[in-house]
Scaffold this motif. Structure first.
Motif, PDB file in Angstrom:
ATOM      1  N   ASP A   1      -9.827 -23.778  35.622  1.00  0.00           N
ATOM      2  CA  ASP A   1     -10.990 -23.072  35.090  1.00  0.00           C
ATOM      3  C   ASP A   1     -11.351 -21.955  36.058  1.00  0.00           C
ATOM      4  O   ASP A   1     -11.921 -22.197  37.114  1.00  0.00           O
ATOM      5  CB  ASP A   1     -12.166 -24.021  34.906  1.00  0.00           C
ATOM      6  N   SER A   2     -10.980 -20.731  35.682  1.00  0.00           N
ATOM      7  CA  SER A   2     -11.310 -19.560  36.510  1.00  0.00           C
ATOM      8  C   SER A   2     -12.219 -18.606  35.751  1.00  0.00           C
ATOM      9  O   SER A   2     -12.346 -17.447  36.121  1.00  0.00           O
ATOM     10  CB  SER A   2     -10.028 -18.830  36.909  1.00  0.00           C
ATOM     11  N   GLY A   3     -12.790 -19.100  34.668  1.00  0.00           N
ATOM     12  CA  GLY A   3     -13.621 -18.231  33.837  1.00  0.00           C
ATOM     13  C   GLY A   3     -12.802 -17.379  32.890  1.00  0.00           C
ATOM     14  O   GLY A   3     -13.255 -16.326  32.455  1.00  0.00           O
ATOM     15  N   GLY A   4     -11.597 -17.828  32.568  1.00  0.00           N
ATOM     16  CA  GLY A   4     -10.776 -17.121  31.584  1.00  0.00           C
ATOM     17  C   GLY A   4      -9.816 -16.098  32.155  1.00  0.00           C
ATOM     18  O   GLY A   4      -9.206 -15.335  31.405  1.00  0.00           O
ATOM     19  N   ASN A   5      -9.636 -16.077  33.478  1.00  0.00           N
ATOM     20  CA  ASN A   5      -8.646 -15.167  34.069  1.00  0.00           C
ATOM     21  C   ASN A   5      -7.236 -15.674  33.781  1.00  0.00           C
ATOM     22  O   ASN A   5      -7.040 -16.835  33.425  1.00  0.00           O
ATOM     23  CB  ASN A   5      -8.878 -15.051  35.578  1.00  0.00           C
ATOM     24  N   ASP A   6      -6.243 -14.821  33.960  1.00  0.00           N
ATOM     25  CA  ASP A   6      -4.864 -15.162  33.625  1.00  0.00           C
ATOM     26  C   ASP A   6      -4.227 -15.935  34.779  1.00  0.00           C
ATOM     27  O   ASP A   6      -3.636 -15.359  35.686  1.00  0.00           O
ATOM     28  CB  ASP A   6      -4.072 -13.889  33.309  1.00  0.00           C
ATOM     29  N   THR A   7      -4.358 -17.274  34.731  1.00  0.00           N
ATOM     30  CA  THR A   7      -3.835 -18.143  35.779  1.00  0.00           C
ATOM     31  C   THR A   7      -2.570 -18.851  35.307  1.00  0.00           C
ATOM     32  O   THR A   7      -2.291 -18.925  34.103  1.00  0.00           O
ATOM     33  CB  THR A   7      -4.877 -19.190  36.201  1.00  0.00           C
ATOM     34  N   THR A   8      -1.818 -19.378  36.261  1.00  0.00           N
ATOM     35  CA  THR A   8      -0.619 -20.156  35.985  1.00  0.00           C
ATOM     36  C   THR A   8      -0.667 -21.416  36.833  1.00  0.00           C
ATOM     37  O   THR A   8      -1.478 -21.530  37.764  1.00  0.00           O
ATOM     38  CB  THR A   8       0.664 -19.348  36.300  1.00  0.00           C
ATOM     39  N   LEU A   9       0.222 -22.357  36.536  1.00  0.00           N
ATOM     40  CA  LEU A   9       0.171 -23.655  37.191  1.00  0.00           C
ATOM     41  C   LEU A   9       1.592 -24.188  37.341  1.00  0.00           C
ATOM     42  O   LEU A   9       2.412 -24.056  36.435  1.00  0.00           O
ATOM     43  CB  LEU A   9      -0.661 -24.591  36.304  1.00  0.00           C
ATOM     44  N   ALA A  10       1.889 -24.771  38.488  1.00  0.00           N
ATOM     45  CA  ALA A  10       3.171 -25.444  38.717  1.00  0.00           C
ATOM     46  C   ALA A  10       2.910 -26.734  39.472  1.00  0.00           C
ATOM     47  O   ALA A  10       2.080 -26.772  40.388  1.00  0.00           O
ATOM     48  CB  ALA A  10       4.124 -24.554  39.502  1.00  0.00           C
ATOM     49  N   ILE A  11       3.597 -27.793  39.067  1.00  0.00           N
ATOM     50  CA  ILE A  11       3.457 -29.105  39.690  1.00  0.00           C
ATOM     51  C   ILE A  11       4.851 -29.616  40.019  1.00  0.00           C
ATOM     52  O   ILE A  11       5.748 -29.573  39.177  1.00  0.00           O
ATOM     53  CB  ILE A  11       2.764 -30.110  38.744  1.00  0.00           C
TER      54      ILE A  11
END
Length: 168
Positions: free
Chosen positions: A106-116
């Protein structure tokens, strides 16, 4: 070589051999547990965890390409975005097995990505969540252990404050 210098050199060599022997005796498997660290807070949870226990904060920014972890994850999803470094942003410690778990940025709708990266080395990657630009990953059959989590931004160097939330 004078006697004092030779004795000092011999002591250093003796200590180096002792350290090398201790490393072999401990085994390679002990090293990752000692060496694991993260840029921000870790999350440690078991089934039935509270919302507060399943949340951690951080910020994106950097030029470490998450595609260097894997071009695609085990489900065929592209690994996109950029994080601060090869050091994970968070450690997610699952104290027990989970049948299903979602990680949501949750960044306020910025374009984020995720890797696990799981304890078995398996990589999971996530990008946009529906119409929301914040990333999420939903995974099933997760074994207890320590998972390394990177939160990135789609654009290199973009800095966004975020909250990472784990949800059952």
């Amino acid at each position: 070589m004078n006697t004092t210098l030779r004795l000092t050199f011999n002591k250093i060599a003796q200590h180096a051999r002792a350290i090398a022997a201790a490393t072999v005796l401990l085994g390679v498997g002990a090293l990752p547990a000692l060496a694991q660290s993260a840029n921000f807070d870790s999350i440690a949870i078991a089934p039935g965890f509270s919302a507060a226990a399943g949340a951690a904060q951080g910020y994106t920014g950097g030029s470490f390409s998450l595609s260097s972890l894997a071009n695609r994850d085990s489900s065929g999803n592209l690994c996109l975005g950029f994080s601060a470094s090869s050091t994970p942003d968070h450690l997610l410690v699952l104290e027990q097995n989970f049948g299903s778990l979602t990680l949501q940025v949750d960044s306020g709708g910025n374009d984020t990505t995720l890797a696990i990266q799981g304890p078995d080395g398996r990589i999971l990657c996530g990008d946009d969540t529906g119409r929301n630009k914040d990333a999420s990953i939903q995974a099933g059959g997760l074994s207890a252990g320590t998972y390394r989590v990177w939160v990135g931004s789609f654009d290199s160097g973009a800095r966004y404050n975020y909250t990472l939330r784990a949800q059952q």
